[in-house]
Design a protein around this motif. Structure first.
Motif, PDB file in Angstrom:
ATOM      1  N   SER A 377     -27.559 -24.798 -55.903  1.00 46.84           N
ATOM      2  CA  SER A 377     -27.881 -25.734 -55.089  1.00 46.84           C
ATOM      3  C   SER A 377     -27.354 -25.924 -53.496  1.00 46.84           C
ATOM      4  CB  SER A 377     -27.751 -27.275 -55.848  1.00 46.84           C
ATOM      5  OG  SER A 377     -26.387 -27.208 -56.282  1.00 46.84           O
ATOM      6  N   PRO A 378     -25.881 -25.333 -53.524  1.00 50.24           N
ATOM      7  CA  PRO A 378     -25.336 -25.438 -52.039  1.00 50.24           C
ATOM      8  C   PRO A 378     -26.232 -24.792 -51.112  1.00 50.24           C
ATOM      9  CG  PRO A 378     -23.837 -24.985 -53.762  1.00 50.24           C
ATOM     10  CD  PRO A 378     -24.830 -25.258 -54.398  1.00 50.24           C
ATOM     11  N   SER A 379     -26.545 -23.588 -51.617  1.00 52.58           N
ATOM     12  CA  SER A 379     -27.048 -22.605 -50.612  1.00 52.58           C
ATOM     13  C   SER A 379     -28.626 -23.219 -50.277  1.00 52.58           C
ATOM     14  CB  SER A 379     -27.143 -21.284 -51.336  1.00 52.58           C
ATOM     15  OG  SER A 379     -27.755 -21.310 -52.437  1.00 52.58           O
ATOM     16  N   LYS A 380     -29.339 -23.971 -51.117  1.00 53.49           N
ATOM     17  CA  LYS A 380     -30.506 -24.187 -50.918  1.00 53.49           C
ATOM     18  C   LYS A 380     -30.577 -25.292 -49.693  1.00 53.49           C
ATOM     19  CE  LYS A 380     -33.511 -24.199 -55.044  1.00 53.49           C
ATOM     20  NZ  LYS A 380     -33.086 -24.450 -56.079  1.00 53.49           N
ATOM     21  N   LYS A 381     -29.567 -26.154 -49.799  1.00 52.44           N
ATOM     22  CA  LYS A 381     -29.080 -27.296 -48.867  1.00 52.44           C
ATOM     23  C   LYS A 381     -28.985 -26.649 -47.730  1.00 52.44           C
ATOM     24  CE  LYS A 381     -27.319 -30.952 -51.127  1.00 52.44           C
ATOM     25  NZ  LYS A 381     -26.045 -31.028 -51.707  1.00 52.44           N
ATOM     26  N   LEU A 382     -28.008 -25.619 -47.655  1.00 51.18           N
ATOM     27  CA  LEU A 382     -27.536 -24.936 -46.512  1.00 51.18           C
ATOM     28  C   LEU A 382     -28.763 -24.143 -45.706  1.00 51.18           C
ATOM     29  CD1 LEU A 382     -25.474 -24.280 -44.646  1.00 51.18           C
ATOM     30  CD2 LEU A 382     -24.871 -22.313 -46.058  1.00 51.18           C
ATOM     31  N   ALA A 383     -29.731 -23.647 -46.549  1.00 47.32           N
ATOM     32  CA  ALA A 383     -30.913 -22.897 -46.139  1.00 47.32           C
ATOM     33  C   ALA A 383     -31.869 -23.699 -45.476  1.00 47.32           C
ATOM     34  CB  ALA A 383     -31.617 -22.233 -46.949  1.00 47.32           C
ATOM     35  N   GLU A 384     -32.039 -25.123 -45.841  1.00 49.84           N
ATOM     36  CA  GLU A 384     -32.847 -26.144 -45.336  1.00 49.84           C
ATOM     37  C   GLU A 384     -32.171 -26.403 -44.064  1.00 49.84           C
ATOM     38  OE1 GLU A 384     -35.686 -26.840 -46.270  1.00 49.84           O
ATOM     39  OE2 GLU A 384     -35.883 -26.665 -48.338  1.00 49.84           O
ATOM     40  N   THR A 385     -30.894 -26.709 -43.817  1.00 48.85           N
ATOM     41  CA  THR A 385     -30.183 -27.108 -42.622  1.00 48.85           C
ATOM     42  C   THR A 385     -30.339 -26.108 -41.589  1.00 48.85           C
ATOM     43  OG1 THR A 385     -28.613 -27.853 -44.101  1.00 48.85           O
ATOM     44  CG2 THR A 385     -28.159 -28.163 -41.682  1.00 48.85           C
ATOM     45  N   VAL A 386     -30.158 -24.711 -42.022  1.00 53.35           N
ATOM     46  CA  VAL A 386     -30.187 -23.701 -41.112  1.00 53.35           C
ATOM     47  C   VAL A 386     -31.766 -23.476 -40.475  1.00 53.35           C
ATOM     48  CG1 VAL A 386     -29.993 -21.182 -40.828  1.00 53.35           C
ATOM     49  CG2 VAL A 386     -28.195 -22.355 -41.843  1.00 53.35           C
ATOM     50  N   LYS A 387     -32.694 -23.512 -41.384  1.00 53.59           N
ATOM     51  CA  LYS A 387     -34.042 -23.521 -41.171  1.00 53.59           C
ATOM     52  C   LYS A 387     -34.208 -24.694 -39.961  1.00 53.59           C
ATOM     53  CE  LYS A 387     -38.485 -23.720 -42.958  1.00 53.59           C
ATOM     54  NZ  LYS A 387     -39.631 -24.351 -43.938  1.00 53.59           N
ATOM     55  N   GLU A 388     -33.933 -25.496 -40.322  1.00 58.79           N
ATOM     56  CA  GLU A 388     -34.198 -26.843 -39.161  1.00 58.79           C
ATOM     57  C   GLU A 388     -33.695 -26.550 -38.005  1.00 58.79           C
ATOM     58  OE1 GLU A 388     -34.560 -31.397 -40.722  1.00 58.79           O
ATOM     59  OE2 GLU A 388     -35.545 -29.701 -41.233  1.00 58.79           O
ATOM     60  N   GLU A 389     -32.087 -26.348 -37.948  1.00 58.76           N
ATOM     61  CA  GLU A 389     -31.370 -26.443 -36.786  1.00 58.76           C
ATOM     62  C   GLU A 389     -31.655 -25.178 -35.793  1.00 58.76           C
ATOM     63  OE1 GLU A 389     -27.216 -26.623 -37.101  1.00 58.76           O
ATOM     64  OE2 GLU A 389     -27.374 -28.369 -37.941  1.00 58.76           O
ATOM     65  N   LEU A 390     -31.967 -24.041 -36.488  1.00 55.09           N
ATOM     66  CA  LEU A 390     -32.346 -22.841 -35.570  1.00 55.09           C
ATOM     67  C   LEU A 390     -33.845 -22.507 -35.359  1.00 55.09           C
ATOM     68  CD1 LEU A 390     -29.285 -20.238 -36.776  1.00 55.09           C
ATOM     69  CD2 LEU A 390     -29.424 -22.016 -34.862  1.00 55.09           C
ATOM     70  N   MET A 393     -38.688 -19.550 -38.565  1.00 54.57           N
ATOM     71  CA  MET A 393     -39.934 -19.572 -39.031  1.00 54.57           C
ATOM     72  C   MET A 393     -40.173 -19.036 -40.167  1.00 54.57           C
ATOM     73  SD  MET A 393     -42.468 -19.928 -35.378  1.00 54.57           S
ATOM     74  CE  MET A 393     -43.673 -18.689 -36.325  1.00 54.57           C
ATOM     75  N   THR A 394     -40.419 -19.720 -41.354  1.00 53.45           N
ATOM     76  CA  THR A 394     -40.536 -19.112 -42.570  1.00 53.45           C
ATOM     77  C   THR A 394     -41.591 -20.039 -43.367  1.00 53.45           C
ATOM     78  OG1 THR A 394     -39.463 -18.318 -44.740  1.00 53.45           O
ATOM     79  CG2 THR A 394     -38.427 -19.944 -43.320  1.00 53.45           C
ATOM     80  N   PRO A 395     -42.380 -19.410 -44.325  1.00 53.09           N
ATOM     81  CA  PRO A 395     -43.269 -20.493 -45.074  1.00 53.09           C
ATOM     82  C   PRO A 395     -42.236 -21.325 -45.815  1.00 53.09           C
ATOM     83  CG  PRO A 395     -43.937 -18.208 -45.172  1.00 53.09           C
ATOM     84  CD  PRO A 395     -42.783 -18.180 -44.456  1.00 53.09           C
ATOM     85  N   SER A 396     -41.476 -20.483 -46.713  1.00 56.77           N
ATOM     86  CA  SER A 396     -40.607 -21.414 -47.452  1.00 56.77           C
ATOM     87  C   SER A 396     -38.963 -20.570 -47.517  1.00 56.77           C
ATOM     88  CB  SER A 396     -41.082 -21.518 -48.891  1.00 56.77           C
ATOM     89  OG  SER A 396     -40.460 -20.481 -49.999  1.00 56.77           O
ATOM     90  N   ILE A 397     -37.906 -21.477 -47.825  1.00 56.59           N
ATOM     91  CA  ILE A 397     -36.641 -20.957 -48.101  1.00 56.59           C
ATOM     92  C   ILE A 397     -36.582 -19.692 -49.139  1.00 56.59           C
ATOM     93  CG2 ILE A 397     -35.417 -22.843 -47.070  1.00 56.59           C
ATOM     94  CD1 ILE A 397     -34.747 -23.654 -49.790  1.00 56.59           C
ATOM     95  N   ASN A 398     -37.564 -19.764 -49.819  1.00 57.75           N
ATOM     96  CA  ASN A 398     -37.677 -18.555 -50.919  1.00 57.75           C
ATOM     97  C   ASN A 398     -38.342 -17.603 -50.582  1.00 57.75           C
ATOM     98  OD1 ASN A 398     -35.837 -19.991 -52.614  1.00 57.75           O
ATOM     99  ND2 ASN A 398     -37.818 -21.225 -53.316  1.00 57.75           N
ATOM    100  N   THR A 399     -39.233 -17.353 -49.532  1.00 58.23           N
ATOM    101  CA  THR A 399     -39.902 -16.241 -48.933  1.00 58.23           C
ATOM    102  C   THR A 399     -38.902 -15.122 -48.651  1.00 58.23           C
ATOM    103  OG1 THR A 399     -41.356 -17.845 -47.835  1.00 58.23           O
ATOM    104  CG2 THR A 399     -41.406 -15.290 -47.302  1.00 58.23           C
TER     105      THR A 399
END
Ligand code: ATP
Ligand code: MG
Lengths: 514, 363
Positions: A377-390, A393-399
């Protein structure tokens, strides 16, 4: 001017992603066209279509005015189109000439004649290739040269170069530009993809810009400037500034003493390096590529064996002092010393291509959760944050990250390292392959880290950026520490000089020579 | 030159719904059955429906046959489960055959020498542990060499099979019973010491229980454990693993011990839970067949159940039609071949899409 290639209404999608939508691009004979766009804007995809790697979903391609269909790289060569990819396609154990003739079917296998022809090509455009040299003995720049020669050997009149300078030193880049110019003089058309705007200004005749898969427009290079190009790429006015504050009460974090390292062949790559890194400052490391930067960072991270007599002391925020030589990489990481090294092939170190962003986020921290199972769960949250901040461009954080465009892959890597809240953050080539806007995002993220008291060590190739971003700069020359200079007062020329000539610490190089 | 668009070109699919994938798989089975029917009719002039019926009959015709099918499926699945972590780590463990045999030899030794000394439940535990240890050692040896000297594991594990076969024939001659039979015979036939007891009224219940637990465990291990995460990383890129602070050597050694241990357990199940004897044929090539199981399932433990069942079903069915219609073994092998071909082929259509040239663009 005559058309070499026209691409009309080209569209190509990958699943739900429209990598190209109705793109129109013309390439004239005897011109150098720069293809520009943010990470993931579809540049590589478009050129892959032209060179037969992908087949477009719709659209037409004309070569010399005639409509053609290109469904394989071989057919592209039949139409005299050749592409040099970011990942080279060479056979390591073969020599240059063997690689060149490899896969050419309708020609007698005659290495002597081939060698002769290669030498002709080299003489004509000014390449330096030793036809007998094995690929495994070649540097990155030599391999790239060989790829170009290979394309010319097959009769390419349109040459596509995908981020050729991302892995080159400034000197090598100049050499590449010289051969590009002589190819142009010979009537060939060159398409070059690059994120470095100064290179675009220097080498190209015309610039075409893509944004999010759409064709935005084209301009003559002489009518534009980097700021205008950036605005065109991003679609709004952006500012390209690095915010540099003065270090506020710097604290000692790392003390390197007499660090010497031999590589696996027994060659001494680092010789008696001593320096100190402070929290709250950015320490730059300048040097010609291959003069020890990688080994330096890797020995601090515990990935290289140092010679006896070397010492790396870590001054932890709680006041304790630890010798780091002899510790395991995982132990060093747990102390808060993080390394992000962006290798030439990007995926090779630090990311797992088949995993999504989310799983890649916990690559270095998965041990920290208690028990035998991973806590995702922490890495999921982190992935969402990084995706947003930087703006990854990815269809989902699991691609799987392998499917992302080159620059986006890298945002994931850098984002993870910064978010690990390190006390020492070492990054090498952090902006390799990143578009200009994202590069500045990264610079400012590093500056932010410094303001929060992190000791940042930054290895980079772009001297302008080093001077603008860092507080102090270590100049390496042939594995030795040549000098430590103040980034606020030093000139680019002085650093360049100290990168190539050993001057002895602190002494003025010009005085030395007299 | 006459330019034309290619009649058809291949596009990689990036996303396919799971149900679409399964429809493609089902269609491929249907297509395989139709093609087989044609082949059967053309070659042996039999009614294909009857032949299929007899295949079904061979696998599930009687209660006993059904249970044998289940038993063999569990066996194959168990080996596949053992291979999965090694292959996921890109460690080419071709040595399951040997690991099974060694596990079987250890089990047989316990049965022979400890059979009269302890109650069956304790004996079963001892045999279980012994087979794990034996298999783990057989997996450990190539892993150590790989980690220390980077030897090629494909060759090494393959050669370990032959060592295991030789060792097995040595023990078979040592434990020969009755003398001169050149086999061990059924071990502990009278007292059934060390045989799997019948649970819930069936002889093979314990086989199912053990393998089910292993399957579930492996699924969880690979997907949710830290070890499983490390295995994926090492398999993908050793350099990345080093950067993440993972000790690649340790992961290789640990994973191969696990892989060998589970293959050793298959040997335990084969000896104690099925044949009650040991011979060089105890593994019977299943160590290789299980490689197909592991790869086709892309290491998903639950998909492995289906694939093991399919392979065992085909094998049993082929045997049945061979005897029912007096066919040559090869005729039934052809049918298996065709069915496998279609199922493998369906994976292509799941990963790629064919795009046909549209009429108007032809000139
Ligand atoms: N094989 C693929 N499968 C799925 N998506 C892909 C594939 N190749 C590219 N894409 C997607 O298409 C888009 C365009 O990618 P492309 O590589 O062309 O970008 P780019 O302009 O070259 O970017 P960069 O500057 O980062 O190299 C991206 O969003 C990328 O994720
Ligand atoms: Mg690209």
């Amino acid at each position: 001017m005559e058309y070499a290639v026209q691409m009309k209404n080209i569209s190509k999608s990958f699943g739900s992603i429209n990598a190209n939508s109705n793109v129109n691009i013309d390439i004239y004979k005897g011109e150098i066209l720069a293809l520009l766009g943010e990470n993931g804007s579809g540049k590589t995809t478009l050129m892959n279509i032209l060179s037969g790697i992908y087949y477009p979903d719709s659209g037409q391609i004309f070569v010399s005015g005639k409509e053609v269909s290109i469904s394989s790289p071989k057919e592209a060569f039949n139409h005299h189109i050749g592409m040099i990819h970011q990942h080279f396609k060479l056979v390591d154990v073969f020599s240059a000439v063997e690689n060149t003739v490899l896969g050419i079917e309708d020609e007698k296998f005659d290495l002597k004649a081939a060698t002769k022809r290669i030498e002709d090509i080299c003489g004509r455009y000014g390449f330096e290739v030793n036809p007998q040299q094995k690929v495994y003995d070649m540097s990155v720049s030599q391999k790239q040269t060989l790829e170009i020669v290979k394309a010319l050997y097959r009769g390419a009149d349109v040459l596509i170069l995908d981020e050729p300078t991302a892995v080159l030193t400034p000197q090598e880049t100049q050499r590449l530009f010289n051969v590009i110019r002589s190819m142009k003089a010979d009537g060939k058309s060159i398409v070059i993809i690059t994120h470095k705007l100064n290179e675009v200004m220097e080498i190209s005749d015309r610039v075409a810009v893509l944004r999010k898969g759409h064709y935005i427009g084209e301009v003559e290079t002489k009518d534009t400037d980097p700021q205008k190009l950036t605005d065109m790429m991003v679609g709004r006015a952006v500012s390209l500034n690095i915010r540099r504050t003065d270090p506020v009460n710097p604290v000692k974090r790392l003390e390197v003493n007499n660090l010497s390292v031999r590589n696996s062949e027994g060659v001494q790559v680092l010789k008696n390096i001593s320096f100190t890194a402070y929290g709250g400052e950015i320490l730059g490391i300048a040097g010609i590529s291959g003069c020890g930067q990688k080994e330096l960072l890797e020995s601090i991270a515990g990935l290289q064996k140092a010679e006896s007599g070397s010492s790396i002391k870590y001054y932890a925020p709680d006041g304790s002092v630890n010798e780091m030589i002899g510790l395991k990489p995982a132990e060093i990481m747990d102390m808060g010393v993080h390394l992000s090294f962006v290798p030439e092939d990007r995926l090779g170190m630090g990311l797992v291509g088949s995993m999504g962003m989310s799983d890649n986020m916990m690559l270095k921290s998965y041990r920290n959760s208690p028990g035998p199972f991973t806590d995702r769960s922490p890495s999921k949250k982190l992935a969402e944050t990084v995706k947003e901040e930087l703006e990854v461009m990815t269809p989902s954080i699991n691609t799987p990250v392998r499917k992302l465009s080159g620059g986006n892959v890298q945002k994931v890597l850098v984002g993870r390292e910064i978010s690990a809240v390190p006390t020492v953050l070492m990054t090498a080539y952090a902006v390799r392959g990143l578009d200009i806007n994202t590069s500045y995002t990264i610079y400012n993220l590093l500056a932010e880290q410094k303001e929060q008291g992190v000791a940042v060590i930054y290895v980079g190739e772009d001297l302008d950026v080093l001077i603008e971003l860092c507080d102090r700069i270590i100049v390496l020359c042939g594995g030795e520490l040549n000098d430590v200079v103040d980034a606020r007062t030093v000139s680019k020329e002085e650093i360049g000089y100290k990168m190539t000539y050993l001057t002895g610490r602190g002494s003025d190089p010009r005085e030395d020579k007299q | 030159m006459n330019e034309h668009k290619p009649l058809v070109h291949i596009v990689k699919r990036t996303d396919i719904r799971w149900w679409k994938a399964w429809i493609i798989r089902l269609l491929s089975v249907a297509a395989a059955l139709i093609v087989c029917a044609a082949v059967i009719y053309a070659i042996v002039k039999l009614n294909p429906l009857k032949v299929y019926g007899s295949m079904w009959n061979g696998a599930f015709g009687t209660k006993r046959r059904s249970w044998v099918t289940v038993r063999d499926t569990m066996m194959l699945l168990c080996i596949g489960i053992g291979l999965a972590p090694a292959f996921k780590m890109r460690f080419w463990n071709i040595g399951a055959e040997g690991q099974i045999l060694i596990g079987g030899v250890a089990t047989a030794a316990c049965m022979i020498f400890l059979g009269k000394l302890m109650p069956t439940w304790l004996l079963l535990i001892v045999m279980f542990a012994a087979s794990i240890a034996a298999g783990a050692i057989w997996g450990l040896i190539p892993a150590l060499f790989k980690a220390r000297w980077n030897t090629n594991e494909t060759l090494f594990t393959l050669m370990m099979n032959y060592v295991a076969i030789q060792l097995t024939s040595f023990f078979v001659s040592l434990w020969e019973h009755p003398a001169g039979s050149n086999s061990v015979g059924i071990i502990n036939q009278s007292g059934k010491e060390g045989w799997f007891p019948a649970l819930l009224g069936n002889q093979y219940t314990l086989n199912v229980i053990i393998v089910t637990i292993l399957t579930l465990g492996m699924f969880i291990y690979l997907r949710y454990s830290k070890h499983g995460y490390e295995i994926t990383i090492v398999g993908e890129s050793e350099r990345t693993a080093r950067y993440a602070g993972i000790s690649v050597k340790r992961v290789i050694i640990r994973t191969m011990c696990l892989s060998g241990a589970i293959c050793g357990v298959s040997g335990f199940i084969a000896v104690s839970g099925a044949s009650h004897t040991i011979s060089t044929a105890t593994a019977g090539g299943r160590g290789f067949t299980a490689i197909i199981v592991a790869w086709l399932a892309k290491f998903n433990a639950f998909v492995m159940i289906l694939i093991s069942l399919l392979l065992v079903f085909l094998e049993a069915g082929a045997g049945q039609i061979a005897s029912d219609y007096n066919l040559n073994e090869y005729a039934s092998k052809i049918i298996i071949g065709i069915i496998l071909f279609f199922i493998l082929g369906s994976e292509f259509f799941i990963n790629y899409r064919l795009v046909f040239r549209r009429k108007e663009s032809t000139r």
